[in-house]
Design a protein around this motif. Structure first.
Motif, PDB file in Angstrom:
ATOM      1  N   PHE A   1       0.822  -1.215   0.000  1.00 37.92           N
ATOM      2  CA  PHE A   1       0.000   0.000   0.000  1.00 37.92           C
ATOM      3  C   PHE A   1       0.854   1.263   0.000  1.00 37.92           C
ATOM      4  N   GLN A   2       0.499   2.200  -0.894  1.00 37.09           N
ATOM      5  CA  GLN A   2       1.126   3.516  -0.937  1.00 37.09           C
ATOM      6  C   GLN A   2       0.055   4.602  -0.836  1.00 37.09           C
TER       7      GLN A   2
ATOM      8  N   GLY B   1       0.273   1.371   9.573  1.00 40.61           N
ATOM      9  CA  GLY B   1       0.283  -0.067   9.807  1.00 40.61           C
ATOM     10  C   GLY B   1      -0.439  -0.896   8.756  1.00 40.61           C
ATOM     11  N   VAL B   2      -1.154  -0.259   7.850  1.00 38.26           N
ATOM     12  CA  VAL B   2      -1.873  -0.993   6.803  1.00 38.26           C
ATOM     13  C   VAL B   2      -0.881  -1.342   5.698  1.00 38.26           C
ATOM     14  N   LYS B   3      -0.817  -2.597   5.324  1.00 37.34           N
ATOM     15  CA  LYS B   3       0.172  -3.066   4.348  1.00 37.34           C
ATOM     16  C   LYS B   3      -0.368  -3.226   2.936  1.00 37.34           C
ATOM     17  N   ASN B   4      -1.684  -3.417   2.790  1.00 40.42           N
ATOM     18  CA  ASN B   4      -2.234  -3.692   1.465  1.00 40.42           C
ATOM     19  C   ASN B   4      -3.712  -3.328   1.440  1.00 40.42           C
ATOM     20  N   LEU B   5      -4.070  -2.319   0.634  1.00 40.47           N
ATOM     21  CA  LEU B   5      -5.471  -1.958   0.414  1.00 40.47           C
ATOM     22  C   LEU B   5      -5.756  -2.075  -1.074  1.00 40.47           C
ATOM     23  N   GLN B   6      -6.879  -2.673  -1.405  1.00 38.86           N
ATOM     24  CA  GLN B   6      -7.244  -2.931  -2.794  1.00 38.86           C
ATOM     25  C   GLN B   6      -8.708  -2.582  -3.021  1.00 38.86           C
TER      26      GLN B   6
ATOM     27  N   LYS C   1      -8.831  -5.030   2.636  1.00 41.42           N
ATOM     28  CA  LYS C   1      -7.561  -4.958   3.369  1.00 41.42           C
ATOM     29  C   LYS C   1      -6.952  -6.349   3.382  1.00 41.42           C
ATOM     30  N   GLU C   2      -5.694  -6.411   3.010  1.00 38.47           N
ATOM     31  CA  GLU C   2      -4.977  -7.680   2.965  1.00 38.47           C
ATOM     32  C   GLU C   2      -3.620  -7.540   3.637  1.00 38.47           C
TER      33      GLU C   2
ATOM     34  N   HIS D   1       0.538  -8.297   3.480  1.00 32.81           N
ATOM     35  CA  HIS D   1       1.511  -8.194   2.386  1.00 32.81           C
ATOM     36  C   HIS D   1       2.848  -8.688   2.906  1.00 32.81           C
ATOM     37  N   PRO D   2       3.585  -9.466   2.210  1.00 30.87           N
ATOM     38  CA  PRO D   2       3.281 -10.035   0.893  1.00 30.87           C
ATOM     39  C   PRO D   2       2.356 -11.250   1.008  1.00 30.87           C
ATOM     40  N   ALA D   3       2.159 -11.923  -0.125  1.00 27.79           N
ATOM     41  CA  ALA D   3       1.269 -13.083  -0.202  1.00 27.79           C
ATOM     42  C   ALA D   3       1.729 -14.148   0.788  1.00 27.79           C
ATOM     43  N   PRO D   4       0.870 -15.040   1.212  1.00 21.88           N
ATOM     44  CA  PRO D   4      -0.474 -15.263   0.682  1.00 21.88           C
ATOM     45  C   PRO D   4      -1.459 -14.237   1.235  1.00 21.88           C
ATOM     46  N   LEU D   5      -2.434 -13.893   0.433  1.00 17.62           N
ATOM     47  CA  LEU D   5      -3.437 -12.912   0.817  1.00 17.62           C
ATOM     48  C   LEU D   5      -4.541 -13.613   1.606  1.00 17.62           C
ATOM     49  N   THR D   6      -4.389 -13.619   2.912  1.00 22.85           N
ATOM     50  CA  THR D   6      -5.310 -14.371   3.761  1.00 22.85           C
ATOM     51  C   THR D   6      -6.013 -13.504   4.802  1.00 22.85           C
ATOM     52  N   ASP D   7      -5.760 -12.201   4.819  1.00 22.10           N
ATOM     53  CA  ASP D   7      -6.376 -11.309   5.806  1.00 22.10           C
ATOM     54  C   ASP D   7      -7.879 -11.165   5.566  1.00 22.10           C
ATOM     55  N   ASN D   8      -8.270 -10.931   4.305  1.00 22.77           N
ATOM     56  CA  ASN D   8      -9.687 -10.902   3.906  1.00 22.77           C
ATOM     57  C   ASN D   8     -10.565 -10.014   4.783  1.00 22.77           C
ATOM     58  N   GLN D   9     -10.210  -8.735   4.891  1.00 28.48           N
ATOM     59  CA  GLN D   9     -10.995  -7.820   5.695  1.00 28.48           C
ATOM     60  C   GLN D   9     -11.516  -6.654   4.861  1.00 28.48           C
ATOM     61  N   VAL D  10     -12.530  -5.994   5.376  1.00 26.47           N
ATOM     62  CA  VAL D  10     -13.068  -4.775   4.787  1.00 26.47           C
ATOM     63  C   VAL D  10     -12.480  -3.618   5.575  1.00 26.47           C
TER      64      VAL D  10
END
Length: 193
Positions: free
Chosen positions: A102-103, A130-135, A154-155, A157-166
């Motif tokens: 996330f940037q 603290g957020v690493k990945n927003l898509q 919200k995921e 980072h890096p993979a695997p993408l297992t956070d699966n949050q809104v």
């Protein structure tokens, strides 16, 4: 005022042809060359109206060509979503670092869906610590609170993408600075199970 509802949806994931029909069946976008599966990568434009009918004039979109803003810089709107407010369409998209962490969440605006003006980075690493990945950012207007609500995936980072949050952020203006509110799993469950 009621919550905005989708007015037009163009989905560019067909496997052939040069047009994409919208969800109402009465508007089409014509591409300058046929759609190819590898070049298209499932670009989808979902337009929401907040205070007016979202109606796009016919526009030609050249497949496989980078969108640029009014300053001729590459438009960075990955996994984007759109909302129409007044006469403008606002395109929100993820703008990650080269390693896909996330940037920014960036926003552009247009009156014709072809010419885009960069407005700002509405959410950044500094405003979402603290957020690493927003898509997949999507914005709606909440008439009850008078706020624009930015929903994202919200995921980790890096993979695997297992956070699966809104993740949720809000702003009193559509293209203003958004305040990161929280993230959670809908219904407290892991949606991938």
């Amino acid at each position: 005022m009621t919550v905005p509802t989708p007015k037009r949806r163009w989905k560019f994931d067909e496997t052939s042809g040069t047009t994409a029909a919208d969800s109402t069946g009465d508007a089409r976008i014509t591409l300058a060359r046929p759609i190819a599966v590898a070049a298209c990568v499932g670009l989808s434009l979902c337009l929401l109206a907040a205070g007016g009918e979202a109606v796009a004039a016919p526009v030609t979109v050249t497949n496989g060509v980078q969108f640029t803003d009014a300053a001729d810089k590459a438009a960075r709107g990955h996994d984007g979503g759109m909302i129409k407010v007044g006469k403008y369409y606002y395109w929100f998209g993820a703008n990650p670092h080269p390693n896909n962490s996330f940037q920014h969440i960036s926003v552009y605006r247009s009156t014709d869906l072809h010419t885009w003006e960069f407005r700002r980075h509405v959410l950044t690493e500094a405003s979402a610590p603290g957020v690493k990945n927003l898509q997949r950012p999507k914005v709606i207007y909440n008439a009850r609170t008078g706020q624009y609500v930015l929903f994202m995936r919200k995921e980790n980072h890096p993979a695997p993408l297992t956070d699966n949050q809104v993740a949720i952020a809000t702003s009193p203006t559509v293209d203003g600075d958004y305040t990161y509110r929280r993230h959670f799993r809908p219904l407290g469950e892991n949606p991938s199970t």
